[in-house]
Write an enzyme that holds these catalytic residues in place. Structure first.
Site, PDB file in Angstrom:
ATOM      1  N   ASP A  37       0.857  -1.371   0.493  1.00 27.43           N
ATOM      2  CA  ASP A  37       0.991  -0.125   0.385  1.00 27.43           C
ATOM      3  C   ASP A  37       0.603   1.656  -0.399  1.00 27.43           C
ATOM      4  O   ASP A  37       1.692   1.422   0.570  1.00 27.43           O
ATOM      5  CB  ASP A  37      -0.706   0.387   1.393  1.00 27.43           C
ATOM      6  N   ASP A 178     -10.081  -6.200  -1.139  1.00 31.63           N
ATOM      7  CA  ASP A 178      -9.487  -5.622  -0.062  1.00 31.63           C
ATOM      8  C   ASP A 178      -9.829  -4.148   0.821  1.00 31.63           C
ATOM      9  O   ASP A 178     -10.413  -3.789   0.435  1.00 31.63           O
ATOM     10  CB  ASP A 178      -7.751  -4.636  -1.000  1.00 31.63           C
TER      11      ASP A 178
HETATM   12  C1  DX5 Z   1      -5.988  -0.591   2.160  1.00 30.16           C
HETATM   13  C2  DX5 Z   1      -5.163  -1.752   3.177  1.00 30.16           C
HETATM   14  C3  DX5 Z   1      -5.492  -2.125   4.249  1.00 30.16           C
HETATM   15  C4  DX5 Z   1      -5.638  -3.679   3.922  1.00 30.16           C
HETATM   16  C5  DX5 Z   1      -5.658  -3.811   5.794  1.00 30.16           C
HETATM   17  O1  DX5 Z   1      -5.323  -0.640   1.234  1.00 30.16           O
HETATM   18  O2  DX5 Z   1      -4.868  -2.575   1.712  1.00 30.16           O
HETATM   19  O3  DX5 Z   1      -7.028  -1.312   4.309  1.00 30.16           O
HETATM   20  O4  DX5 Z   1      -6.746  -4.728   3.156  1.00 30.16           O
HETATM   21  O5  DX5 Z   1      -6.354  -4.813   6.126  1.00 30.16           O
HETATM   22  P1  DX5 Z   1      -7.515  -5.046   6.974  1.00 30.16           P
HETATM   23  O6  DX5 Z   1      -8.596  -4.094   6.991  1.00 30.16           O
HETATM   24  O7  DX5 Z   1      -8.080  -6.211   7.400  1.00 30.16           O
HETATM   25  O8  DX5 Z   1      -6.855  -4.360   8.492  1.00 30.16           O
HETATM   26 ZN    ZN Z   2      -4.264  -2.010  -0.755  1.00 28.85          ZN
END
Ligand code: DX5
Ligand code: ZN
Length: 229
Positions: A37, A178
């Site tokens: 990210d 995602d």
């Molecule tokens: C956003 C990221 C995070 C990722 C985190 O683009 O890639 O939001 O999904 O995962 P969770 O929602 O499981 O914490």
């Molecule tokens: Zn992401």
């Protein structure tokens, strides 16, 4: 639809006090991709990873990297992202005036192209660019932060996207999900047609599981759905 479901680890959720140990566990568990990210503090109200982290991860392991650019005017960074080692570069539909040109730019730079849709962005926007896309990312939360709750309508959006792809002869395109890709939601997401799962704090880096146990649990859930299909 019989595509192998790929498991991805959202690297921003790893333990940066000992990144190497986490990456070793991801590797041992056979994770398919590192999801990187990159946030610019403008497209989303947060900052996250950068090309330096991609480089560090590549020095530690050879797990392929898939890069989610949460930046305005992503075309400014496409070549740099590919040069940093990304196999996929995903840009947001909402982040540029010239989506088709940016997708083309990704392929010209030598990577697979991904388009990411914020929760409010309709899939009808994809109709005329399906030939330019290798992966569609359905954001199941608003981008920018880990640990959020899934927006329920996004499950229907995954189904609708798979229907759009099937009915137009584009079933080879991957659908990535995602955001809050949890043990609870994974079966529904895969049954709806998701083929790439980004696991953050909701699964791969769940606080109650080791990384290895979390990967095994996700694979078990995916196997169950594949067997039922
Ligand atoms: C956003 C990221 C995070 C990722 C985190 O683009 O890639 O939001 O999904 O995962 P969770 O929602 O499981 O914490
Ligand atoms: Zn992401």
């Amino acid at each position: 639809m019989s595509k192998t479901v790929k498991l991805e680890a959202s690297l921003a959720c790893a333990n940066f006090r000992n990144l190497e140990a986490d990456i070793e566990q991801l590797k041992a568990g056979g994770i398919d991709y590192l999801h990187i990210d990159i946030m610019d503090g403008k497209f989303v109200p947060n900052f996250a990873l950068d090309f330096g982290i991609m480089d560090t991860a590549r020095k530690i392991c050879d797990i392929p990297q898939e890069c989610h650019l949460m930046v305005v005017e992503p075309e400014r960074y496409i070549e740099k992202t590919v040069a940093a080692g990304a196999e996929y570069v995903a840009i947001h539909y909402e982040a540029t005036y010239h989506v088709q040109r940016a997708l083309q730019q990704i392929r010209d730079a030598g990577a697979k192209s991904g388009i990411v849709l914020n929760p409010a962005t309709p899939i009808t926007n994809l109709e005329y660019i399906l030939d330019d896309i290798d992966m569609i990312t359905i954001m199941t939360v608003n981008p920018g932060f880990a640990g959020q709750k899934l927006i329920p309508a996004m499950l229907r959006k995954i189904t609708d996207t798979r229907e759009l792809l099937s009915s137009t002869g584009h079933d080879h395109i991957d659908i990535q999900v995602d955001g809050n890709v949890s043990f609870q939601h994974i079966p529904t997401m895969v049954a709806a047609g998701a083929t790439m799962l980004v696991g953050g704090t909701s699964s791969i880096f769940h606080k109650d599981y080791s990384i290895g146990a979390a990967i095994a649990a996700v694979r078990e859930l995916v196997k169950g759905i594949e067997a039922a299909q």
